[in-house]
Design an enzyme around this catalytic site. Structure first.
Site, PDB file in Angstrom:
ATOM      1  N   ASP A  16      -4.810   1.847  -9.294  1.00 31.82           N
ATOM      2  CA  ASP A  16      -4.183   0.960  -8.321  1.00 31.82           C
ATOM      3  C   ASP A  16      -4.215  -0.461  -8.886  1.00 31.82           C
ATOM      4  O   ASP A  16      -5.299  -1.021  -9.093  1.00 31.82           O
ATOM      5  CB  ASP A  16      -4.992   1.054  -7.019  1.00 31.82           C
ATOM      6  CG  ASP A  16      -4.514   0.124  -5.948  1.00 31.82           C
ATOM      7  OD1 ASP A  16      -3.585  -0.684  -6.192  1.00 31.82           O
ATOM      8  OD2 ASP A  16      -5.091   0.183  -4.847  1.00 31.82           O
ATOM      9  N   ILE A  17      -3.057  -1.037  -9.124  1.00 30.20           N
ATOM     10  CA  ILE A  17      -2.973  -2.344  -9.804  1.00 30.20           C
ATOM     11  C   ILE A  17      -3.616  -3.464  -8.976  1.00 30.20           C
ATOM     12  O   ILE A  17      -4.059  -4.467  -9.542  1.00 30.20           O
ATOM     13  CB  ILE A  17      -1.506  -2.676 -10.166  1.00 30.20           C
ATOM     14  CG1 ILE A  17      -1.439  -3.692 -11.305  1.00 30.20           C
ATOM     15  CG2 ILE A  17      -0.709  -3.121  -8.948  1.00 30.20           C
ATOM     16  CD1 ILE A  17      -0.058  -3.842 -11.919  1.00 30.20           C
ATOM     17  N   ASN A  30      11.120  -6.990  -4.559  1.00 24.93           N
ATOM     18  CA  ASN A  30      12.560  -6.907  -4.325  1.00 24.93           C
ATOM     19  C   ASN A  30      13.112  -8.334  -4.308  1.00 24.93           C
ATOM     20  O   ASN A  30      12.341  -9.295  -4.371  1.00 24.93           O
ATOM     21  CB  ASN A  30      12.884  -6.121  -3.047  1.00 24.93           C
ATOM     22  CG  ASN A  30      12.249  -6.737  -1.824  1.00 24.93           C
ATOM     23  OD1 ASN A  30      12.312  -7.956  -1.636  1.00 24.93           O
ATOM     24  ND2 ASN A  30      11.610  -5.930  -1.005  1.00 24.93           N
ATOM     25  N   VAL A  39       4.404  -0.505  -4.549  1.00 26.89           N
ATOM     26  CA  VAL A  39       3.405  -1.411  -5.128  1.00 26.89           C
ATOM     27  C   VAL A  39       3.495  -2.798  -4.485  1.00 26.89           C
ATOM     28  O   VAL A  39       2.480  -3.487  -4.307  1.00 26.89           O
ATOM     29  CB  VAL A  39       3.545  -1.441  -6.671  1.00 26.89           C
ATOM     30  CG1 VAL A  39       4.784  -2.171  -7.141  1.00 26.89           C
ATOM     31  CG2 VAL A  39       2.299  -2.028  -7.303  1.00 26.89           C
ATOM     32  N   ASP A  40       4.688  -3.196  -4.113  1.00 29.48           N
ATOM     33  CA  ASP A  40       4.922  -4.496  -3.462  1.00 29.48           C
ATOM     34  C   ASP A  40       4.119  -4.588  -2.156  1.00 29.48           C
ATOM     35  O   ASP A  40       3.385  -5.564  -1.918  1.00 29.48           O
ATOM     36  CB  ASP A  40       6.432  -4.620  -3.197  1.00 29.48           C
ATOM     37  CG  ASP A  40       6.867  -6.028  -2.843  1.00 29.48           C
ATOM     38  OD1 ASP A  40       6.040  -6.945  -2.895  1.00 29.48           O
ATOM     39  OD2 ASP A  40       8.061  -6.191  -2.518  1.00 29.48           O
ATOM     40  N   VAL A 126      11.100   3.623  -5.856  1.00 27.98           N
ATOM     41  CA  VAL A 126      12.294   3.626  -4.988  1.00 27.98           C
ATOM     42  C   VAL A 126      13.564   3.242  -5.769  1.00 27.98           C
ATOM     43  O   VAL A 126      14.652   3.712  -5.451  1.00 27.98           O
ATOM     44  CB  VAL A 126      12.071   2.646  -3.812  1.00 27.98           C
ATOM     45  CG1 VAL A 126      13.316   2.512  -2.956  1.00 27.98           C
ATOM     46  CG2 VAL A 126      10.920   3.125  -2.947  1.00 27.98           C
ATOM     47  N   TYR A 127      13.426   2.414  -6.801  1.00 26.45           N
ATOM     48  CA  TYR A 127      14.593   1.962  -7.564  1.00 26.45           C
ATOM     49  C   TYR A 127      15.096   3.000  -8.574  1.00 26.45           C
ATOM     50  O   TYR A 127      16.101   2.776  -9.244  1.00 26.45           O
ATOM     51  CB  TYR A 127      14.326   0.618  -8.238  1.00 26.45           C
ATOM     52  CG  TYR A 127      14.368  -0.566  -7.289  1.00 26.45           C
ATOM     53  CD1 TYR A 127      14.599  -0.386  -5.926  1.00 26.45           C
ATOM     54  CD2 TYR A 127      14.178  -1.864  -7.753  1.00 26.45           C
ATOM     55  CE1 TYR A 127      14.642  -1.472  -5.058  1.00 26.45           C
ATOM     56  CE2 TYR A 127      14.223  -2.953  -6.887  1.00 26.45           C
ATOM     57  CZ  TYR A 127      14.453  -2.752  -5.546  1.00 26.45           C
ATOM     58  OH  TYR A 127      14.483  -3.832  -4.692  1.00 26.45           O
TER      59      TYR A 127
END
Ligand code: ADP
Length: 180
Positions: A16-17, A30, A39-40, A126-127
């Site tokens: 986990d960053i 985004n 992650v955002d 998601v992208y």
């Protein structure tokens, strides 16, 4: 410094960053820079409420560009926010935009004289960016940056899912073999 030495500065880990204690972590944001899922969302949650206030001051950010904020409640001192490309069919400049995200993040690492930076696999959630291609762009771009800009930092790729973790290990191994 040649590519063979620079590649040694790259570390691949799974996790986990938001828990990283590098000088900066990179957020796959985004274009609103106001938080989202993946992650955002995890970064905004871990950093705390103050982060969004600073993010609002930018008024958004184009895909491939990058902005830097403080790290707030994170161990990392800074967060570099970069919206990656939304992948459609690979014919809409997605590769160049993804490269720009890594390059422009590294530009801020250099500008702020940071010694270590942790990256997630930008755009591969998601992208929808194909993971192998994204890993190759990520690793090659940071090496190219360090070589051309003559700025060396510890680069940590923090992969959340097993898939990306395995792909990054393979990609780095292959690039090491190619350079030998
Ligand atoms: P994007 O919109 O750029 O695709 P996502 O957040 O959907 O961004 O996904 C990017 C990558 O981040 C995915 O590979 C996902 O597995 C990974 N990810 C999700 N949560 C975390 C986390 N806490 N730490 C590191 N990587 C994460």
């Amino acid at each position: 410094m040649g590519k063979t030495d620079l590649i040694q500065r790259i570390i691949i880990k799974q996790g986990d960053i938001t828990r990283e204690n590098s000088d900066a972590i990179v957020n796959a944001a985004n274009t609103s820079l106001l938080g989202g899922g993946g992650v955002d969302g995890a970064i905004h949650k871990a950093a705390g409420q103050e982060l969004i206030k600073e993010c609002r001051t930018f008024g958004g950010c184009n895909a491939g560009e990058a902005r830097i904020t403080k790290g707030y409640n994170l161990k990392a001192g800074y967060i570099i926010h970069t919206p990656g490309p939304v992948y459609k069919d690979g014919k809409r400049g997605e590769a160049q935009v993804l490269k720009n995200s890594y390059w422009n993040s590294m530009n801020l690492v250099k500008e702020y004289n940071l010694k270590s930076v942790s990256f997630p696999a930008i755009s591969t959630g998601v992208y929808n960016y194909p993971k192998e291609e994204a890993a190759e762009i990520a690793v090659k771009t940071v090496i190219e940056f360090m070589e051309k800009e003559k700025y060396i930092a510890d680069i940590i790729f923090v992969l959340f899912d097993d898939d990306n973790y395995n792909i990054y290990n393979k990609t780095l191994g292959r690039l090491k073999d190619e350079l030998h």
